[in-house]
Design a protein around this motif. Structure first.
Motif, PDB file in Angstrom:
ATOM      1  N   ASN A 217       0.878  -1.605   0.312  1.00  0.00           N
ATOM      2  CA  ASN A 217      -0.304   0.175   0.022  1.00  0.00           C
ATOM      3  C   ASN A 217       0.880   1.105  -0.111  1.00  0.00           C
ATOM      4  O   ASN A 217       0.538   2.107   0.425  1.00  0.00           O
ATOM      5  CB  ASN A 217      -0.948  -0.150   1.210  1.00  0.00           C
ATOM      6  CG  ASN A 217      -2.190  -1.150   0.699  1.00  0.00           C
ATOM      7  OD1 ASN A 217      -2.624  -1.097  -0.279  1.00  0.00           O
ATOM      8  ND2 ASN A 217      -2.151  -2.193   1.759  1.00  0.00           N
ATOM      9  N   GLU A 218       1.881   1.152  -0.279  1.00  0.00           N
ATOM     10  CA  GLU A 218       3.182   2.134  -0.263  1.00  0.00           C
ATOM     11  C   GLU A 218       4.253   2.387  -0.722  1.00  0.00           C
ATOM     12  O   GLU A 218       4.196   1.116  -1.577  1.00  0.00           O
ATOM     13  CB  GLU A 218       3.119   2.479   1.313  1.00  0.00           C
ATOM     14  CG  GLU A 218       3.932   2.712   1.403  1.00  0.00           C
ATOM     15  CD  GLU A 218       4.014   2.511   3.381  1.00  0.00           C
ATOM     16  OE1 GLU A 218       4.812   4.304   3.284  1.00  0.00           O
ATOM     17  OE2 GLU A 218       3.835   2.004   4.731  1.00  0.00           O
ATOM     18  N   VAL A 219       4.403   3.179  -1.337  1.00  0.00           N
ATOM     19  CA  VAL A 219       6.258   3.419  -1.412  1.00  0.00           C
ATOM     20  C   VAL A 219       6.708   3.956  -1.287  1.00  0.00           C
ATOM     21  O   VAL A 219       7.196   4.885  -1.001  1.00  0.00           O
ATOM     22  CB  VAL A 219       5.813   3.979  -3.236  1.00  0.00           C
ATOM     23  CG1 VAL A 219       7.140   3.266  -4.431  1.00  0.00           C
ATOM     24  CG2 VAL A 219       4.702   3.212  -4.001  1.00  0.00           C
ATOM     25  N   THR A 220       8.720   3.445  -1.567  1.00  0.00           N
ATOM     26  CA  THR A 220       9.229   4.047  -0.946  1.00  0.00           C
ATOM     27  C   THR A 220      10.679   4.237  -1.931  1.00  0.00           C
ATOM     28  O   THR A 220      10.240   3.556  -2.607  1.00  0.00           O
ATOM     29  CB  THR A 220       9.987   3.215   0.794  1.00  0.00           C
ATOM     30  OG1 THR A 220      10.640   2.398   0.169  1.00  0.00           O
ATOM     31  CG2 THR A 220       8.916   2.972   1.211  1.00  0.00           C
ATOM     32  N   LEU A 221      11.845   5.590  -1.571  1.00  0.00           N
ATOM     33  CA  LEU A 221      12.559   5.595  -2.478  1.00  0.00           C
ATOM     34  C   LEU A 221      14.058   6.287  -1.527  1.00  0.00           C
ATOM     35  O   LEU A 221      13.434   6.311   0.059  1.00  0.00           O
ATOM     36  CB  LEU A 221      12.822   7.360  -2.676  1.00  0.00           C
ATOM     37  CG  LEU A 221      11.834   7.357  -3.916  1.00  0.00           C
ATOM     38  CD1 LEU A 221      11.780   8.877  -4.629  1.00  0.00           C
ATOM     39  CD2 LEU A 221      12.288   6.420  -5.374  1.00  0.00           C
ATOM     40  N   ARG A 222      14.666   5.131  -1.799  1.00  0.00           N
ATOM     41  CA  ARG A 222      16.091   5.304  -0.533  1.00  0.00           C
ATOM     42  C   ARG A 222      17.008   5.561  -1.633  1.00  0.00           C
ATOM     43  O   ARG A 222      16.646   4.880  -2.938  1.00  0.00           O
ATOM     44  CB  ARG A 222      16.260   3.921  -0.578  1.00  0.00           C
ATOM     45  CG  ARG A 222      17.866   3.625  -0.005  1.00  0.00           C
ATOM     46  CD  ARG A 222      18.182   2.676   0.301  1.00  0.00           C
ATOM     47  NE  ARG A 222      17.528   1.859   1.716  1.00  0.00           N
ATOM     48  CZ  ARG A 222      18.156   2.224   3.158  1.00  0.00           C
ATOM     49  NH1 ARG A 222      18.721   3.035   3.373  1.00  0.00           N
ATOM     50  NH2 ARG A 222      17.475   1.579   3.863  1.00  0.00           N
ATOM     51  N   ILE A 223      17.389   7.142  -1.259  1.00  0.00           N
ATOM     52  CA  ILE A 223      18.325   7.671  -2.574  1.00  0.00           C
ATOM     53  C   ILE A 223      19.994   7.417  -1.685  1.00  0.00           C
ATOM     54  O   ILE A 223      20.013   7.636   0.460  1.00  0.00           O
ATOM     55  CB  ILE A 223      17.945   9.046  -1.853  1.00  0.00           C
ATOM     56  CG1 ILE A 223      16.763   9.272  -1.926  1.00  0.00           C
ATOM     57  CG2 ILE A 223      18.728   9.633  -2.709  1.00  0.00           C
ATOM     58  CD1 ILE A 223      16.319  10.901  -1.660  1.00  0.00           C
ATOM     59  N   THR A 224      21.188   6.600  -1.862  1.00  0.00           N
ATOM     60  CA  THR A 224      21.782   7.178  -1.254  1.00  0.00           C
ATOM     61  C   THR A 224      23.134   7.919  -1.637  1.00  0.00           C
ATOM     62  O   THR A 224      23.069   7.589  -3.498  1.00  0.00           O
ATOM     63  CB  THR A 224      22.401   5.416  -1.119  1.00  0.00           C
ATOM     64  OG1 THR A 224      21.239   4.310  -0.700  1.00  0.00           O
ATOM     65  CG2 THR A 224      24.208   4.857  -0.532  1.00  0.00           C
ATOM     66  N   ALA A 225      24.294   8.171  -1.207  1.00  0.00           N
ATOM     67  CA  ALA A 225      25.227   9.343  -1.586  1.00  0.00           C
ATOM     68  C   ALA A 225      26.380   8.423  -1.111  1.00  0.00           C
ATOM     69  O   ALA A 225      26.181   8.025  -0.097  1.00  0.00           O
ATOM     70  CB  ALA A 225      24.681  10.462  -1.461  1.00  0.00           C
ATOM     71  N   ARG A 226      27.938   8.534  -1.963  1.00  0.00           N
ATOM     72  CA  ARG A 226      28.636   8.355  -1.523  1.00  0.00           C
ATOM     73  C   ARG A 226      30.133   9.001  -1.627  1.00  0.00           C
ATOM     74  O   ARG A 226      29.445  10.395  -2.557  1.00  0.00           O
ATOM     75  CB  ARG A 226      29.065   7.262  -2.150  1.00  0.00           C
ATOM     76  CG  ARG A 226      28.869   5.837  -2.559  1.00  0.00           C
ATOM     77  CD  ARG A 226      29.816   4.598  -2.591  1.00  0.00           C
ATOM     78  NE  ARG A 226      28.590   3.625  -3.293  1.00  0.00           N
ATOM     79  CZ  ARG A 226      30.005   2.172  -3.856  1.00  0.00           C
ATOM     80  NH1 ARG A 226      31.383   2.984  -3.417  1.00  0.00           N
ATOM     81  NH2 ARG A 226      28.809   1.822  -4.164  1.00  0.00           N
ATOM     82  N   ALA A 227      30.780   9.457  -0.647  1.00  0.00           N
ATOM     83  CA  ALA A 227      31.306  10.874  -0.330  1.00  0.00           C
ATOM     84  C   ALA A 227      33.147  10.281   0.143  1.00  0.00           C
ATOM     85  O   ALA A 227      32.190  10.093   1.723  1.00  0.00           O
ATOM     86  CB  ALA A 227      30.495  12.593  -0.528  1.00  0.00           C
ATOM     87  N   THR A 228      33.600  11.379  -0.494  1.00  0.00           N
ATOM     88  CA  THR A 228      34.577  11.009   0.894  1.00  0.00           C
ATOM     89  C   THR A 228      34.951  11.483   2.134  1.00  0.00           C
ATOM     90  O   THR A 228      35.752  11.441   3.277  1.00  0.00           O
ATOM     91  CB  THR A 228      36.727  11.766   0.107  1.00  0.00           C
ATOM     92  OG1 THR A 228      36.052  13.284  -0.672  1.00  0.00           O
ATOM     93  CG2 THR A 228      36.420  10.564  -1.010  1.00  0.00           C
ATOM     94  N   GLU A 229      33.711  12.759   2.595  1.00  0.00           N
ATOM     95  CA  GLU A 229      33.217  13.630   3.900  1.00  0.00           C
ATOM     96  C   GLU A 229      31.647  13.272   3.711  1.00  0.00           C
ATOM     97  O   GLU A 229      30.888  13.025   2.729  1.00  0.00           O
ATOM     98  CB  GLU A 229      33.881  14.908   3.394  1.00  0.00           C
ATOM     99  CG  GLU A 229      35.185  15.564   3.556  1.00  0.00           C
ATOM    100  CD  GLU A 229      35.360  16.962   3.283  1.00  0.00           C
ATOM    101  OE1 GLU A 229      35.097  17.553   3.855  1.00  0.00           O
ATOM    102  OE2 GLU A 229      36.254  17.186   2.257  1.00  0.00           O
ATOM    103  N   LYS A 230      32.120  12.920   4.935  1.00  0.00           N
ATOM    104  CA  LYS A 230      30.023  12.802   5.050  1.00  0.00           C
ATOM    105  C   LYS A 230      29.292  14.147   4.958  1.00  0.00           C
ATOM    106  O   LYS A 230      28.085  13.406   4.196  1.00  0.00           O
ATOM    107  CB  LYS A 230      30.205  12.761   6.727  1.00  0.00           C
ATOM    108  CG  LYS A 230      28.498  11.492   7.653  1.00  0.00           C
ATOM    109  CD  LYS A 230      29.070  11.615   8.226  1.00  0.00           C
ATOM    110  CE  LYS A 230      27.487  10.250   8.893  1.00  0.00           C
ATOM    111  NZ  LYS A 230      27.561   9.887   9.666  1.00  0.00           N
ATOM    112  N   ALA A 231      29.601  15.273   4.906  1.00  0.00           N
ATOM    113  CA  ALA A 231      29.171  16.343   4.639  1.00  0.00           C
ATOM    114  C   ALA A 231      28.611  16.326   3.444  1.00  0.00           C
ATOM    115  O   ALA A 231      27.439  17.083   2.831  1.00  0.00           O
ATOM    116  CB  ALA A 231      29.555  17.628   5.294  1.00  0.00           C
ATOM    117  N   VAL A 232      29.834  16.267   1.789  1.00  0.00           N
ATOM    118  CA  VAL A 232      29.527  16.185   0.552  1.00  0.00           C
ATOM    119  C   VAL A 232      27.811  15.278   0.233  1.00  0.00           C
ATOM    120  O   VAL A 232      27.597  15.756  -0.011  1.00  0.00           O
ATOM    121  CB  VAL A 232      30.718  16.033   0.193  1.00  0.00           C
ATOM    122  CG1 VAL A 232      30.765  15.842  -1.743  1.00  0.00           C
ATOM    123  CG2 VAL A 232      31.337  16.746   0.694  1.00  0.00           C
ATOM    124  N   GLY A 233      28.441  13.829   1.522  1.00  0.00           N
ATOM    125  CA  GLY A 233      27.666  13.315   0.688  1.00  0.00           C
ATOM    126  C   GLY A 233      26.073  13.644   1.824  1.00  0.00           C
ATOM    127  O   GLY A 233      24.401  13.642   0.364  1.00  0.00           O
TER     128      GLY A 233
END
Lengths: 416, 416
Positions: A217-233
């Motif tokens: 009954n619902e849909v989810t989206l998982r967005i995943t980012a990679r970066a050398t610095e956490k704040a950038v991700g």
């Protein structure tokens, strides 16, 4: 860096129990930025296990195996793996001591096969079992894929993987990258429509990646980012979220893996100190029970009514028989009466009502899936809404509840 | 005869959901006397899926694949399989009609990719999806292993496997034998205790076979017999059932794969024309909603009360404030008052009540999991029963409902 997951056990092969270890392990590997392309499952059989492990080693850098470390004669994973690696099994002193102590304390007799649980392939790093007897192992092979051995019971495999194995994996393979992810939850839009609206983003995804999942009954989206610095991700996540919300934000109801429409609505009511009740016909208490799933709901929900039969609508809520007779029980008028009268009886800020045809039979010549929702709000005229659902009785009732929650979510949002 | 099971889906590969289909399918194949030696799991990737399917076909006679039949771009199982078989995809008219009707009824927009769900590999037998849109398929290959395609969501895969696929499998591979089976359902006994009570039968099983399965809050036993004549197989089932019932019959509540404590209790009430209501505190409508799951319940269930707050117990049911003040809301006295007063208000034959601590916090110095159940019966003094449950809030509420149903089942049984 590529890993592969293998579960071992005749019971899971035959479907007598469901393998949850592989999913748990794969999730941890994904979070650590390690790609997994295949899982396999075999019974407690040395030949077939050898086949599967050799195949996994031929195409991956790390093979994580759970199951078959126990004391019974069925358990032969570490014997098979040691043989395949051409090494002996040696004893882990700490594990052996734990096994001996267990038998001393419980006063049970220790049989020779219990010693097996303290053995691991020579040349490995033994992995401590916090919640059981069988020791795990991490075998690093300079010439071929590494092997990790974990016990079968999830109560042992999960803590061992999380506390012992994963830190070793990250130390061994970590590429000095941070992986951050975020889950967006949507209601009232199908997976295919959501994907169509975001197709260019999904087609051209690199970093962040966008993964849509159809849930019940619902849909989810998982967005995943990679970066050398956490704040950038994290900035990458925020930017992508903004882009997505501009297109399908109307259907968005909340963030997080462990969230639900009911949680969002109940927590919004609690935050705003707004109370709620309900009068339910076809849903027969399911809406109120769903509110009851959320801890803390007692602050805003005193209780309510299940008015399944017409007599109950009349006797418990005082709906005039003439309204039911003239308009029908599945009608705008009845939905409004149910909502407003339950709200007044319990003196709450809101009330939802549900009256419709759960099926399988039709009612008042209206087909199964025809549902009137009512919404009463203090100081305003009650409203009603006609919705149509497909599916069986359970689905129609479930979707009615969710439609009611979503309506209330939108009304609360627009109060702002 | 050897089969192999493959699950397809990036979400399960990454461990975001656990694959339960493979276990379900493996169990059905085992019941049908078909051996399974390997399960595999791959993401929604055509190359890797091809690799895995080809490998499975090289060592098995039948490959059962679940997942990847949906409408999104990710879903490519049937395209991949059709390509591998060298056949086109063709449209199933019945499935197409169902999809179009769904969009007409719900008024949602149908996107072109929704049509994909009606396609199946040419030369297959299409398998009807009772609970969803995507059609399944059974492709028989005279020169190589057969392939069966099932949808990914368990709510669709399970009924399709059981009602469509398994009968086809038995017809295809067991032409000269009848396979008959029966499911016995037990409540209130754990799997290990049940297995211990029946250990000699399970250890020496040949024909019929006995397979115990721990389900959520209950245990089932599937007894399966094979015989060249159906009547002989059925006699084997009856004899084994008699033996089992003599040992653990007290916990038995019903037969069948598709049965529940609620169905058994509601149908018993309907058969005997006995009416019921409820007053629910911690369960907040879950008991009544569970009754509402059963078609035909309206004949015996007029409605009832959700009395979450103390004020609602007083205002809706008329429970004297002194009772609550003196005995506490989680008490024998309150449980009896709730049951008897709701029964009187709706003039029913029975009423159940639920008052307790759902958690996470304690209440009136009683820990989470402390629950009083009340049972009122026309012409008798109300009864109450104290039960203790472990688990989280959801589990405690669910187990309370089931304990209430089981109590009522036993009361109805002893009326006889």
């Amino acid at each position: 860096m590529q890993a592969e997951v293998i579960a071992v056990g005749t019971e899971i092969l035959l479907g007598q129990i469901v393998d949850t270890n592989s999913a748990f392990i794969a999730r941890g590997l994904a979070d650590a930025g390690i790609e997994v392309y295949y899982h396999s499952l075999v019974g407690d059989n040395a030949d077939r296990l050898t086949t599967v492990v050799n195949q996994a080693r031929s195409r991956s850098d790390l093979v994580v195996i759970s199951g078959g470390l126990g004391p019974t004669k069925d358990d032969l994973t570490k014997q098979t793996v040691a043989h395949l690696l051409g090494v002996k099994l040696i004893e882990d002193a700490a594990a052996m001591k734990k096994i001996q102590q267990h038998f001393e304390i419980t006063g049970r007799e220790m049989t020779p096969n219990n010693r097996l649980q303290a053995l691991y392939p020579d040349g490995s790093l033994p992995l401590k079992n916090e919640t059981g007897m069988a020791v795990g192992a991490f075998y690093r092979d300079p010439d071929a894929a590494d092997i990790m051995l974990l016990p079968g019971p999830p109560s042992e495999a999960e803590p061992m993987f999380e506390h012992q194995a994963l830190p070793q994996i990250i130390a061994a393979y970590h590429r000095h990258e941070f992986l951050v992810s975020k889950v967006l939850r949507f209601f009232g839009i199908g997976e295919s429509k959501l994907v169509t609206e975001l197709s260019d983003l999904i087609d051209h995804q690199t970093n962040p990646t966008i993964a849509p999942y159809a849930k019940v009954n619902e849909v989810t989206l998982r967005i995943t980012a990679r970066a050398t610095e956490k704040a950038v991700g994290e900035q990458l996540l925020r930017d992508m979220t903004t882009t997505i919300m501009a297109r399908v934000g109307d259907y968005f109801y909340g963030f997080g893996d462990d969230n639900s429409l009911a949680q969002v609505v109940v927590n919004e009511l609690i935050d705003r100190k707004l109370t709620i009740t309900a009068a339910e016909s076809l849903t027969a208490g399911k809406f109120q029970s769903t509110l009851g799933d959320v801890p803390g709901v007692s602050a805003v929900f005193p209780g309510g009514f299940v008015t399944y039969a017409n007599d109950a609508k009349r006797d418990l809520l005082g709906i005039p028989q003439e309204v039911i007779d003239a308009q029908g029980v599945v009608s705008e008028a009845t939905a409004k009466e149910m909502a407003e009268r339950s709200r007044t009886k319990l003196n709450t800020d809101f009330a939802l009502s549900f009256t419709g045809v759960a099926g399988p039979d039709s009612l008042e010549n209206q087909p199964a899936g025809t549902v009137w929702l009512g919404l009463a709000q203090r100081g305003k005229a009650p409203m009603a809404k006609l919705v149509h659902f497909t599916g069986n009785r359970a689905k129609i009732r479930e979707r009615s509840v969710l439609a009611g929650l979503d309506w209330l979510r939108r009304v609360l949002r627009d109060l702002k």
